[in-house]
Design a protein around this motif. Structure first.
Motif, PDB file in Angstrom:
ATOM      1  N   ASN A 218      -1.753 -17.820  10.221  1.00  0.00           N
ATOM      2  CA  ASN A 218      -0.299 -17.800   9.837  1.00  0.00           C
ATOM      3  C   ASN A 218       0.411 -16.435  10.164  1.00  0.00           C
ATOM      4  O   ASN A 218       1.547 -16.395  10.647  1.00  0.00           O
ATOM      5  N   SER A 219      -0.556 -15.674  10.772  1.00  0.00           N
ATOM      6  CA  SER A 219      -0.365 -14.440  11.324  1.00  0.00           C
ATOM      7  C   SER A 219      -1.115 -13.871  11.213  1.00  0.00           C
ATOM      8  O   SER A 219      -2.020 -13.574  10.778  1.00  0.00           O
ATOM      9  N   THR A 221      -1.938 -10.743  10.557  1.00  0.00           N
ATOM     10  CA  THR A 221      -3.025  -9.777   9.845  1.00  0.00           C
ATOM     11  C   THR A 221      -4.340 -10.788   8.448  1.00  0.00           C
ATOM     12  O   THR A 221      -5.033 -10.978   8.357  1.00  0.00           O
ATOM     13  N   GLN A 232      -5.016  -5.477  10.390  1.00  0.00           N
ATOM     14  CA  GLN A 232      -4.397  -5.281  12.087  1.00  0.00           C
ATOM     15  C   GLN A 232      -4.510  -4.962  12.782  1.00  0.00           C
ATOM     16  O   GLN A 232      -5.251  -5.168  14.082  1.00  0.00           O
TER      17      GLN A 232
END
Length: 261
Positions: A218-219, A221, A232
């Motif tokens: 999703n990201s 991070t 990240q």
């Protein structure tokens, strides 16, 4: 361009993790295949000569462990078949020092058993991919019959570091194997070609790399934390170390050359 990924025949699973086939029947621009760290030596057959590190490659090459990002360039229509091998097979199957092959490759055309059997000529003369695969499968089976048994400590260590990414994994592994830090270092350098610390880092990077390629995040991070990176920024630094680019740059230029084994 035709791209195929395959699992090896069951009897070769002990030696091969997967097979990548790239077929380009036309030529409009130089083909450039990125070579990134993935913890696997690779047996590569190609029907056209290429260049790596500014040097000409042969038709059949054995690539060692990759740490520094590299590229293979081919300037004409070609078929390429890459067998991704288990991390510990270089010395046992090919009789070559794993450490000497790290960030390098060996043109197998002058190796006596290969010259004597006419392996490369047979591969080049055969136009069908399936037949070429059978020839290469047979070659690995022949090597396997003559190979020494694998060191059980190496097998255990590789599997452990592939699945354990916590910060104390190396210390725990030493305890499990009842060996010193220096002995573990020698075990990996002799059998895998890199240190246990580097293998752990590459395994961690490769796991996150596959998720990034598959779009299963999703990201950045979330991707970083789920693969044991501190944050990240840490993940981006490691990604750039092993690829020369950032994750976002990779996503923008990504091509489907990364097999999903």
């Amino acid at each position: 361009m035709n791209i195929i990924t395959l699992f090896p025949p069951p009897d070769l699973d002990e030696y091969v993790t997967g097979i990548l086939i790239i077929e380009s029947k036309t030529f409009s621009a130089d083909f450039i295949l990125p070579l990134y760290a993935n913890g696997c030596p690779t047996l590569v057959f190609q029907t056209a000569l290429g260049k790596r590190s500014g040097s000409d490659t042969g038709y059949l090459n054995l690539y060692g462990q990759t740490i520094q990002p590299e590229t293979l360039m081919i300037r004409q229509p070609f078929t390429l078949i890459a067998f991704f091998m288990r991390p510990h097979i270089v010395q046992s199957l090919f009789g070559v020092s794993a450490l000497e092959l790290t960030d390098s490759y060996l043109d197998l055309s002058d190796i006596k058993p290969i010259k004597d059997t006419g392996l490369i000529d047979r591969l080049l003369a055969q136009p069908l991919i399936n037949e070429r695969l059978e020839i290469l499968n047979g070659f690995i089976r022949w090597l396997a019959k003559q190979a020494d048994d694998f060191n059980p400590k190496v097998l255990f260590a590789l599997q452990y570091l592939k699945t354990n990414i916590h910060t104390g994994a190396l210390s725990t592994l030493q305890t499990e194997l009842n060996i010193s830090e220096r002995s573990l270092q020698r075990l990996f350098e002799n059998n895998v070609g890199i240190s246990p610390k580097m293998y752990k880092r590459i395994s961690q990077f490769d796991r996150a790399f596959k998720q990034l390629t598959d779009g299963k995040f999703n990201s950045l991070t979330e991707l970083a934390y789920s693969n044991g990176f501190a944050d990240q920024s840490h993940y981006i630094r490691v990604f750039k170390e092993f690829t020369g680019i950032t994750p976002k740059e990779y996503i923008n230029i990504s091509k489907p050359f990364n097999p999903k084994f």
